[in-house]
Design an enzyme around this catalytic site. Structure first.
Site, short mmCIF file in Angstrom:
data_model
loop_
_atom_site.label_atom_id
_atom_site.label_comp_id
_atom_site.label_asym_id
_atom_site.label_seq_id
_atom_site.Cartn_x
_atom_site.Cartn_y
_atom_site.Cartn_z
CB THR A 52 -13.59 -23.68 -17.31
OG1 THR A 52 -14.29 -24.39 -16.27
CG2 THR A 52 -12.25 -24.37 -17.58
N GLY A 53 -15.47 -21.04 -17.30
CA GLY A 53 -16.66 -20.32 -16.86
C GLY A 53 -16.30 -19.13 -16.00
N GLY A 54 -15.21 -18.47 -16.35
CA GLY A 54 -14.69 -17.39 -15.52
C GLY A 54 -15.18 -16.00 -15.91
N GLY A 82 -20.32 -14.50 -12.50
CA GLY A 82 -20.67 -15.20 -11.26
C GLY A 82 -19.49 -15.65 -10.44
CB ILE A 83 -18.97 -18.88 -8.64
CG1 ILE A 83 -20.16 -18.79 -7.68
CG2 ILE A 83 -17.81 -19.62 -7.99
CD1 ILE A 83 -20.78 -20.14 -7.35
CE1 TYR A 93 -26.31 -27.69 -11.58
CE2 TYR A 93 -27.38 -28.14 -9.48
CZ TYR A 93 -26.41 -27.48 -10.21
OH TYR A 93 -25.55 -26.62 -9.58
#
Length: 250
Positions: free
Chosen positions: A12-14, A17-18, A151
């Site tokens: 996820t969030g691929g 960035g990382i 955060y």
């Protein structure tokens, strides 16, 4: 032998960035990769660069109702259940305590904590027994940093979830571990809305604060994710891998 040969991996969030670096490395290590993110343009660009038959889906980590359908689509298109789940989608919204609004708080918690919790819960029917789950936290989960209270707390919650999830999923031999990066050179710096000078200043500050005297790279973090995703870490359950240039040790 590639470390993720014929495994189905979801990041996820691929799309940047990382997460993007991790998805690329997983594909090179033999995995059938699916990435998710909120931006269809960057998802399509990422999938093209990852190659190796990877797929991408638009999915908002803060939208709980859409998570199950995303997993359904992924397992249908890749023709199998998930072996590796990297829950990496997250956000950083920094502001002084006196100015931090309820809306900023909700945005932070909905993605970084609530989104992670339900990303794992909704994945359970789609996971193979023996799967590896890795949650992205941060080296700040035990540090105090001004303007980052919500955060840091949300990421400390993620560290706690890994322990509880591990306990519940032992019967299925599913491992849940945590990756905690320090300051990494990613597009996230530019998304803070600051000028180029402000972004460069922030990078220089975090680099100087680390004993390593530099920012980490996305490829260094991706290598850590590969370790946690593969059988190399098969004895690691509910643990945390910290890659922060020494910040957390001091």
């Amino acid at each position: 032998m590639k470390k993720l040969e014929n495994k189905i991996a979801v990041v996820t969030g691929g799309n940047s960035g990382i997460g993007f670096a991790t998805a690329k490395l997983f594909a090179l290590e033999g995995a059938k990769v699916a990435i998710t993110g909120r931006n269809s343009v960057t998802i399509n660009e990422a999938v093209e660069q990852i190659g190796h038959g990877s797929i991408g889906l638009v999915s908002d980590a803060g939208n709980i109702d859409g998570i199950s359908s995303a997993y359904e689509d992924i397992t249908s298109k890749l023709e199998g259940k998930i072996d590796v789940l990297i829950v990496n989608a997250g956000n950083f919204l920094g502001a002084p305590l006196t100015d931090f609004t309820e809306d900023l708080f909700d945005q932070t918690v909905n993605i970084n904590f609530k989104g992670v919790f339900f990303a794992v819960q909704r994945a359970l029917p789609f996971l193979n027994d023996g799967a590896s789950i890795v949650l992205t936290s941060t080296a700040l989960n035990e540090k105090g940093l001004g303007m980052a209270a919500a955060y840091s707390a949300s990421k400390a919650a993620v560290r706690s979830l890994a322990r509880s999830f591990s306990s519940e999923l032992l019967s299925r031999n599913i491992r849940v571990n945590v990756m905690s990066p320090g300051a990494i050179d990613t597009p996230l710096f530019a998304r803070t809305g600051g000028s180029k000078e402000e972004v460069d200043g922030a990078k220089a500050y975090f680099a100087s604060a680390a004993p390593a005297k530099r920012l980490g790279t996305v490829d260094e973090i991706a290598a850590g994710f590969l370790y946690l995703a593969s059988d190399d870490s098969r004895y690691m359950i509910g643990g945390e891998l910290v890659l922060d240039g020494g910040v957390k040790t001091l």
